[in-house]
Each structure stands twice: as C-alpha cells, then as structure tokens.
Design a protein around this motif. Sequence first.
Motif, PDB file in Angstrom:
ATOM      1  N   PHE A  85      10.511 -38.064  18.807  1.00 12.37           N
ATOM      2  CA  PHE A  85      11.318 -37.884  17.486  1.00 12.37           C
ATOM      3  C   PHE A  85      12.639 -37.833  18.365  1.00 12.37           C
ATOM      4  N   ILE A 109       0.404 -36.185  21.287  1.00  8.11           N
ATOM      5  CA  ILE A 109       1.596 -35.772  22.063  1.00  8.11           C
ATOM      6  C   ILE A 109       2.729 -35.968  21.484  1.00  8.11           C
ATOM      7  N   ALA A 117      13.197 -28.244  17.306  1.00  9.52           N
ATOM      8  CA  ALA A 117      11.854 -27.473  17.197  1.00  9.52           C
ATOM      9  C   ALA A 117      11.361 -26.964  15.967  1.00  9.52           C
ATOM     10  N   ASP A 124       4.476 -30.153  15.401  1.00  9.12           N
ATOM     11  CA  ASP A 124       3.991 -29.722  16.585  1.00  9.12           C
ATOM     12  C   ASP A 124       2.795 -29.093  16.598  1.00  9.12           C
ATOM     13  N   ALA A 127      -0.290 -30.972  17.271  1.00 12.93           N
ATOM     14  CA  ALA A 127      -0.364 -31.709  18.597  1.00 12.93           C
ATOM     15  C   ALA A 127      -1.144 -30.874  19.557  1.00 12.93           C
ATOM     16  N   LEU A 128      -1.442 -31.483  20.591  1.00 14.93           N
ATOM     17  CA  LEU A 128      -2.158 -30.831  21.766  1.00 14.93           C
ATOM     18  C   LEU A 128      -1.153 -30.710  22.850  1.00 14.93           C
ATOM     19  N   ALA A 129       0.055 -31.331  22.797  1.00 18.01           N
ATOM     20  CA  ALA A 129       0.953 -31.106  23.617  1.00 18.01           C
ATOM     21  C   ALA A 129       2.386 -31.486  23.216  1.00 18.01           C
ATOM     22  N   VAL A 130       3.490 -30.761  23.405  1.00 24.02           N
ATOM     23  CA  VAL A 130       4.822 -30.719  23.190  1.00 24.02           C
ATOM     24  C   VAL A 130       5.621 -31.029  24.331  1.00 24.02           C
ATOM     25  N   ALA A 131       6.081 -32.521  24.517  1.00 22.60           N
ATOM     26  CA  ALA A 131       6.934 -32.846  25.768  1.00 22.60           C
ATOM     27  C   ALA A 131       8.250 -33.141  25.527  1.00 22.60           C
ATOM     28  N   GLN A 136       6.956 -36.138  31.878  1.00 17.57           N
ATOM     29  CA  GLN A 136       6.048 -35.175  31.322  1.00 17.57           C
ATOM     30  C   GLN A 136       4.753 -36.029  30.599  1.00 17.57           C
ATOM     31  N   GLN A 139       2.883 -37.458  33.548  1.00 12.90           N
ATOM     32  CA  GLN A 139       2.019 -36.544  34.023  1.00 12.90           C
ATOM     33  C   GLN A 139       0.786 -35.913  33.259  1.00 12.90           C
ATOM     34  N   ILE A 140       0.918 -35.842  31.951  1.00 11.39           N
ATOM     35  CA  ILE A 140      -0.177 -35.349  31.020  1.00 11.39           C
ATOM     36  C   ILE A 140      -1.222 -36.709  31.314  1.00 11.39           C
TER      37      ILE A 140
END
Lengths: 154, 154, 154, 154, 154, 154, 154, 154
Positions: A85, A109, A117, A124, A127-131, A136, A139-140
């Motif tokens: 977003f 993600i 936020a 979120d 989701a399994l990750a919020v970057a 990032q 890296q995930i």
Amino acid sequence: MFWSVYLSGEVHTDWRDQIQAGAEAAGLDVTFAAPVTHHEASDDCGVAILGAESNKFWHDHKGAQVNAIRTRTLIEDADIVVVRFGEKYKQWNAAFDAGYAAALGKPIIIMHQDEHAHALKEVDAAALAVAKTPEQVVQILTYVIEGKLAGYTD
Amino acid sequence: MFWSVYLSGEVHTDWRDQIQAGAEAAGLDVTFAAPVTHHEASDDCGVAILGAESNKFWHDHKGAQVNAIRTRTLIEDADIVVVRFGEKYKQWNAAFDAGYAAALGKPIIIMHQDEHAHALKEVDAAALAVAKTPEQVVQILTYVIEGKLAGYTD
Amino acid sequence: MFWSVYLSGEVHTDWRDQIQAGAEAAGLDVTFAAPVTHHEASDDCGVAILGAESNKFWHDHKGAQVNAIRTRTLIEDADIVVVRFGEKYKQWNAAFDAGYAAALGKPIIIMHQDEHAHALKEVDAAALAVAKTPEQVVQILTYVIEGKLAGYTD
Amino acid sequence: MFWSVYLSGEVHTDWRDQIQAGAEAAGLDVTFAAPVTHHEASDDCGVAILGAESNKFWHDHKGAQVNAIRTRTLIEDADIVVVRFGEKYKQWNAAFDAGYAAALGKPIIIMHQDEHAHALKEVDAAALAVAKTPEQVVQILTYVIEGKLAGYTD
Amino acid sequence: MFWSVYLSGEVHTDWRDQIQAGAEAAGLDVTFAAPVTHHEASDDCGVAILGAESNKFWHDHKGAQVNAIRTRTLIEDADIVVVRFGEKYKQWNAAFDAGYAAALGKPIIIMHQDEHAHALKEVDAAALAVAKTPEQVVQILTYVIEGKLAGYTD
Amino acid sequence: MFWSVYLSGEVHTDWRDQIQAGAEAAGLDVTFAAPVTHHEASDDCGVAILGAESNKFWHDHKGAQVNAIRTRTLIEDADIVVVRFGEKYKQWNAAFDAGYAAALGKPIIIMHQDEHAHALKEVDAAALAVAKTPEQVVQILTYVIEGKLAGYTD
Amino acid sequence: MFWSVYLSGEVHTDWRDQIQAGAEAAGLDVTFAAPVTHHEASDDCGVAILGAESNKFWHDHKGAQVNAIRTRTLIEDADIVVVRFGEKYKQWNAAFDAGYAAALGKPIIIMHQDEHAHALKEVDAAALAVAKTPEQVVQILTYVIEGKLAGYTD
Amino acid sequence: MFWSVYLSGEVHTDWRDQIQAGAEAAGLDVTFAAPVTHHEASDDCGVAILGAESNKFWHDHKGAQVNAIRTRTLIEDADIVVVRFGEKYKQWNAAFDAGYAAALGKPIIIMHQDEHAHALKEVDAAALAVAKTPEQVVQILTYVIEGKLAGYTD
C-alpha cells in the motif's frame, strides 16, 4: 521447490524491481508475477481490444475484467502474495487482492508505512508478515526459501 | 430456502437499518449479519478482553483478529455479501471483505456513489450488482428471493 | 433428510407445476426452487432496479447478473438439479446450468424429447437420468427420496 | 508461468488455428487444448472402440462419455477457457462447457456475433471478456500473459 | 448436533433394523439413511420409470444411475458411514461406497466376519472402526454421540 | 446464526463448565461440543466395544480411532475451536487438534498460561486470540456472537 | 499436457504391460502408475519394515496402510484411473479404488468381462468407459490424448 | 512421478540427514523439505528482519508467523509428511504439523520411541505408518516410491 511470488498493489514506485533485484542477488529459486503496471494500458485494455464504450462505467468494467483474467490466475498460482500500500490513492484493488489471497489461504506479506497501520489493521491481521521496505521482503524470502538469516551462521 | 445476507463496509450511516426495514416490509425470508458497528468497541475489543498493549500496532492487531472471528465466519455463512463504500475514509477492510467473498465464490452486491466508480472498478468487476441506494438492495433481494419485480405482474 | 430440487430450463410450459403437484400428491419431503420464470421481469430486472442502459448488451448483462445471484445460489443449495430442454429456442442458459451443476458434482436429471437426443448427448452424458415427462421425474424423486417404486411391494 | 488455454465450442471454422497462429506470432508462453474436432470420430469413438450399439441413444452416450474423459480433464487443467458459439446449430455442449468452467472458477472468454447476444446473456454474464474475432482473443492473451497492449508503450 | 449415519452394504439380513432399534433404545440424536434395499426395485428402477432396454447392460446401467442419485447424495450428507460386508456375493458396490466415503473424508465403520479380514484389509485400513455385530455399532454410536461407555461411570 | 464451539484440550479442570455457564448467563446462541472427557472411557473405548488387544499399542490405537470419529466430526462442524493447554502432560492431542482446525480454516482461540508461551508460539501464531481464563473466552464469544463489549455502550 | 494414468485392480495377468506397450507403440505422452503388484511384498511390507505382529489382523493392517501411502497418492495424482476386475477373487480393493476415484471426480475406465456386468453395475455407472481388453484401453487413451481414432482420417 | 517429502519435528539430532542419505543411496526420485532447523534463527527471524519487540510474546509471534510462511507452504506441497517426536521438550509444533497435515489428507509417517506411544496415540491414529528409526522411513519410501522391499524379489 520453485517458489512463485505475486506482487500486488502500488504501481508508482520501483518496489517490485528492488525486490526482484534483491532476490536475484540472493540467488533465490523464485519467479515473480504482478498485475500490468502500465497505468493507461491497464485502464484501457478492455475497450482497446473489445471495442469502445460511451459510458465510462462500462469502459472501466471491461478493462477491470480483462485485468482480472491475469490477476486472479496469478494470485491462485502464487505460493506467497505480497501486497504493498503506497502513500496515496484509495488502492481498493490492493485490499481486494489481499482479501482474495486470504480466502485462498495464501501466506500474505503486507507492505506499508506506519501512517496507514490503523486503517490497515484488518488487512494486517490476515498477514503473516508486515514489512516496510523491499529489503525486508527480500530478507523474508531468503529466510523462507533458503533458510538463511543474516548474522545467524551454523 | 432461508437466505442469509452479510452487510459489510461503511459504519457511519444507517444503511443497514434501511435495508433491514425494507426487507422486513417486503416480508423476505432473510437474516442479516454485519460486523460490530460500534466503532470504539471494534477498535478496543482485543485489549479490553485480552489485556492492554503498550504498542499501538499490537493493540490494533489484537482487536482486528478478534473481529475476524466474527466477520470471516459470517461471510462464509452468507448466501449474499453486500459491501458499501462510503464517501470518506480508506475503508480497506471493506475492499478486503469484497476480495474475501469473491474468492469464496459468493454473489456480491457493491454499493457506492458515482464518484468512486473508477477507483472501485476492480471491486465492481467482481460483483453481480452495483447499487447506490439501500432501496435498490431491497429490490434486488426481493427479486432474487421472491422473484418479484415491481411493475411486472403475471 | 429434507431434499431440495432445482428446476432449470424451459419456462414456457407448466412442467414445474406438474412436478410440484406430483411430488405433493406423493407426500415427498422436498422443496423446489427455480429461476424467475416471468420472462419480461427476468429480462428487465437489472435496468428496472439499477438504472436504464442505452446499450442493449449492458441492459441484458445487468439483468443476467442479477438473475445469477438467484440461480447460482439455488443450484449450489440443491441436492438434485433437473434441467428441461423445450422444443424451441437456443436455451443456452439451460445447458450452462447443466454444466455448472455437473462441475459441482450435483446429481442431474435431464428432460427432453427424442428429437434433441443427438444434440444433447454431451449434456445427457453428465446426467444420472434422462427423462421425457414430469411424471417420470416425480417417479424418480419418489424412488430416490422414499425408496418407493410403483408395482414393487414388499 | 506457462499458460494453458482450452478452446471449446464451434468446430466448423478455423478459429482455433487463427488463435494459435496469432499466439505463436506473438511469442506467447501458452499451450492450447481443444476437444476432438473431427466430427465423425467424435460421434463414433464410443462404438468404434467399445463395440456397436443398436440403439442410437447409447451409441451417442458411449461416444459422449469417451469425449468427456478428454474435455473435462483439459478444462480442469486450463488457466483460461475460451468458448466460441458459431452461427448455426444448437451447440449445447459449448454452453455446457461454459457452465462447467464457470463453476470451477476458470476465467472465461466467450466468442460470438451480435445476433446471439441476447440468447447468450447468461453465458456472457459469467465471462470476463466477450469477443467477436480470433484476433481479439490473441490480443487478450497477449495482454494477459505478456502485459502488452498495442499502442501503449512505456 | 444431530448426527446422520449412512448404512451401506449387505441387504439380506436385518442388521439395519437392529442398529436402528438399538439407537432408538439408547435415545440417540441420530437419523439413519440407506440405499433402497428392495432388491428387485433396485435392479429395475431405471427401466420401470424411464423405459425398457433390450440390452441387459443398459437395463442395469439405468437402474444403477438412478440409485446413484440416492446413494451419493446420502453418503455426502452423512456424518458417519457404516458399510457391512455379508458372507456371500461380490458386494462390489459396498466396497465402492467405502472408497467413495473415504475420499470424502467421512469417518467409516466397517462390519464383517473374520473370514473376510484378509480380503478386506485395504478397506479396513481406511476405517476408524472394524466391527462384527450391530450391537457393537450401536455401542460406538452411543459413545461417539453421547460420550457414554457401559461400565464407565463418573 | 446459531454458533457451535468446540472445546478441545485439557480434561482435568472444569474450564469447559465455566465457559458454558458463562455463555448461558450471557444468553448466547451457542452450543458447545467436546471430546469425551472421562479419562478411562476415552482410553478403553476401543477394546471395551470391539474386543481386547494383548498389545498395548493396538489397545491405544483402537481407542484413539473411535475417539477420532467423534472429535474430527465435531471439529469440522464447529464455527470456532477453543484449545486449552494445561500446566501438565504432553497434550499432543490438543496441539494436533489445533493444527487440524487451522488447516480447515477454523477461527481458533488458544488458552494457556504465560509459562507455555514460548513453547506454544507456532500454535498461537495460528490463532485469532490467545486467552488465559474461561472468563476471557466468554467475553470473546459475547463480543463475536452478540457484538457486546462490557463498558462500551451506544 | 502430459497425462498420468493409474492402473488399479487385478494383479495376476499382464494387462498393465500390454497397455503400457500399446501406449508406447502409439507414442502417447503418458506415464503409468500402479499399486505394488508383487503379492507377497504387498502383504508383508508393513511387518517387514515396521516389526512383526502376532495378530494376523494387525499384520494385514500395517501392510495395507503402508500400501495406502502409495495408492492414494498416485490416484490423487492421476488424470485417468483404470480399474480392472479379474475373473477370480473378491477384489474389494479394486472396487474401493473405483469409489475413491469417483469421489475425487477422476475420469474412470472400468475393465471386466461380461460375466461380472451385473455385479459391477454400480461401479460401471460411475465410469466414463467400460472396456474388456487392454487394446481397447490403449485405443481410448490414443483417442483421448491424441485425438486419433483408427479409420477416421481428415 | 517425483515425490516430495516434508520432514517435520525434532531438530536436535541428525535424523533428517540420515533419511536423505538413505534415500540418495537408494536412488529415489524424491526431494525433501523441512522447517528451518537453526534454533536461534528460527526464534529470532521475525524481529531480526521486521524490527525488535520489547514484549517477548510478540517477539515469538513475529518469528512464528514468518516460519509459518515456510512450513505451511511446504506441508501443502508435500506428498508425504514425516513427523518425528524426540525424547525431550513439549514439541507442540510437531503435533500441530501432524494435525495440519491430517486435515489436508496427507499420508503421514510418525516417528517416536515406545515411551511416547500412549501420549501420542491420537497422533498415531491419524498416521499410515509409525516408525522408530530413519532407516525404517527410508525403507517405507523405497517401497512406496519404487515398489521395492528387501528380501522380496520376483
């Protein structure tokens, strides 16, 4: 396993290029897919191919449905769905894609800055990750696909 | 058949009440469900029940997940999902719900004014009807459930 | 178990009424559902409720989508789908419903006269029974639901 | 991603060849599948392999079921299903395939001339694109698979 | 919860009546379903309703397909599927039903005497219980539904 | 909508009774289900009904499979799955149930004390709420089902 | 498309070899899979690997479950399932496989001689082809995969 | 067919290496996948990539969710899931994975020593094989994939 990652959402910055470059540099077994990011082509594809519409609603509708052939197929084919977003615009299609991916049980993600936020809390929560940054996400993906985390060696 | 209809989206006007009143007046075999529309309760339910969080992100996260117990269950139980986009705010959870319902194959009715038509074109493209007023939704439900259309008699 | 049966297809004769009367006379635990059979209402429901369209294609499109809210929901809810092909017209929606039901794994009964047997062979091949008369459908339902077959007593 | 496209429907003109030639010229990563288009083989395959039937209905039935082994498998394997309705014949198997693909959630492209628009409105309502010419289908595939739209350059 | 139990297999003894009587005596919240157990009706239902066939294969085929409308629907509706193999006959339809129920993920109880244990080992391997008597099935249902086991009191 | 809630896990304290009493006091439209909580009956049900086993492994196996008829059916029927981990024992069946519910997409509430937080982090990560007390679960159910949150009035 | 075909059933004649040789001669894009056809290995695999059982029932059970790892996986992976019933033995596992494949919606070809037609009528009713010889199966595969039917040329 | 096997559970011994070495020695067409077995990386991946958390619960939560991107995807991609329970620790994530795999219908092989047999009876009851050593798992894979059982030759 060869992983496929769908990159949904904001089309005005080069975040997709950054993720792809980072993944390539990391040597990941991954392919990336995305919606058509050419704004005008995306808006006009329906009428350009299938004929003009005098009513703007149907102009948009034909284009959105042609785009859906691509986006729904690629989301269903994806192992991981990343949705970014941006700072501007409504971006309802990004949230739609996140909901679509969530109902299919895809690992999601979400990328956004802190200012969004609260407004994105339901998204979120799925989701399994919020970057925040493409780095990032790289890296995930490196951790998830290769099991490697910088600074953690055997 | 007894129909269940989920009313997702905007929580600042009485559109849900209007639809329910209209459906009741029409004598439809239908039950309505909705997210919790009490704004503060919806924001705070997680921490109020499960304990405070010093970090606003996790405050929001706990609340959004508790709400998801309700919303996902009710969307999956619904025969029809109606999603209304209001004039203000990001409303990403509304678009998320629309995507979620679309991936589940639910018939979707989207409600919004003309000004949002272009921004919502991908969402509209997944819908079986795009309406502007609660009265139109009642008319659709009356037609779909009872087979009756005003002005068309046997 | 209470059975639900969807009656798709031809809307110009009273075959649905005959089946329902026969099932009622036989005392079957069954409910029947059907598309809206009022031809003009079915054609115009989209524009009558959601606003006129100058282009006939979109006039039809809006109506067909509103009808789909009803028909797809009822087919998915059905235990058995009966599809009757009449003597006239293209009836592509009837064949579409048969394909839709087949992909959902629904038991299908097709009704048609001999003259259409060759043209309908792919549709018949997906059916568990091919009947000619409403009376036969009632007899099938009586056998399937109650286990009773005329002339066969314990 | 390598896309697979199923070309259902009319077997009397060379529209499949035109689409395949166009896709090849455009260099698309796509494979095409189709029903057996040899009319007599398609009619007789059941009895030719499994033994003659004196009753025409079972002659047709055996053939239609053998064809179904091919067609249902290929439709389920397809990413996109294209269904063309020609100017003549009942073509109920084409509409059946469209319904089958719709219930599976496949993106559908329907091809037909304007004269059939009203009769096909329920089928069109389940499609993401309604085209008239093979060239349009090639353009859609080029856009959907490659993201390229003639006249829209970066 | 109200449980539904499907009783498939052998039709020559009164094992179904014994299970139903036992369940009734135990006051269980359960309904039982079964195939049509009238042997001649089951064999002839297709031709009796839909017209005679000179070829015995199609005579059988029409009947088996009409029976499938009943049996597949009831198996899919069942919470538990019980399949009894008798001492005689091939009983391939019983094994077919067991495989069908297994692929649907239904809990399966198989009933047979010791002599068939080796021949039924693949079928037993898909079951959650292998019983010999109707009384054992009633005890399983009493335990599963009511949580009561004779001789074990609080 | 009438909600069904499955209460999995620890069987040595009266947490289920507390939740049910609280839900009843709150007047919720909810039914509760649970595994058989009589420890000895649960261990012995297989051999008590289906015959003794000299080998302890098969003694356990027969019992566990009979219990699975109950537990898997009730989990699949549940709208919400609550899993409580007590202070003692391995409780692998509780974690198994949580994984089973997660793969089915059920909303999950996990109950445990802080001391187990690290060991349960993968299980908690699949939950929509992590609670410590029966009272919290009742509050969640009250909010989710009735939309009521203590202290938040209109 | 590369087709996968599972060959279930009778293990005492070389029908699988004949089909594979025929398919190879025809140059088909197909791979074949089958259960382990070494009778003693199939019976003993459980105890040979995982330890002896004094009780024959559990000897069989362990073997049947190890075989199920192979057979269920390969049936689920198959595009087409062929099941041959031989002249002797109960062959309940063959009928189980047919039921399993049917519930998964796999196209099924049943092979048997006329003498078993009545006993197999429910199994045949779930098939898209009923053949007697390996040569017929090769002809079906040639037609289904390549679209070629001997004697029918363009 | 190329088989994929997921190795879940205990991370303190080299059982995965033994299975992979054995499978390689046997020349099996198989790929193995596993969670990240670097204990510290697995604990810290969430905060190392996405930012530190002062609250240990959220530290764990972020890590567990990032790991879930990997583990759920790989379990869903697996043809066979092996879960080993070691002698120490709670290992609730292992039992969670077993439940997750069971609900997806995956063939499951459980590994543990006799001492845990009673505590793992519900988990074992969902498995198709219960093994003690890596060598046994290699033998099962060799039998299942290649159809070869030591000591059983043609």
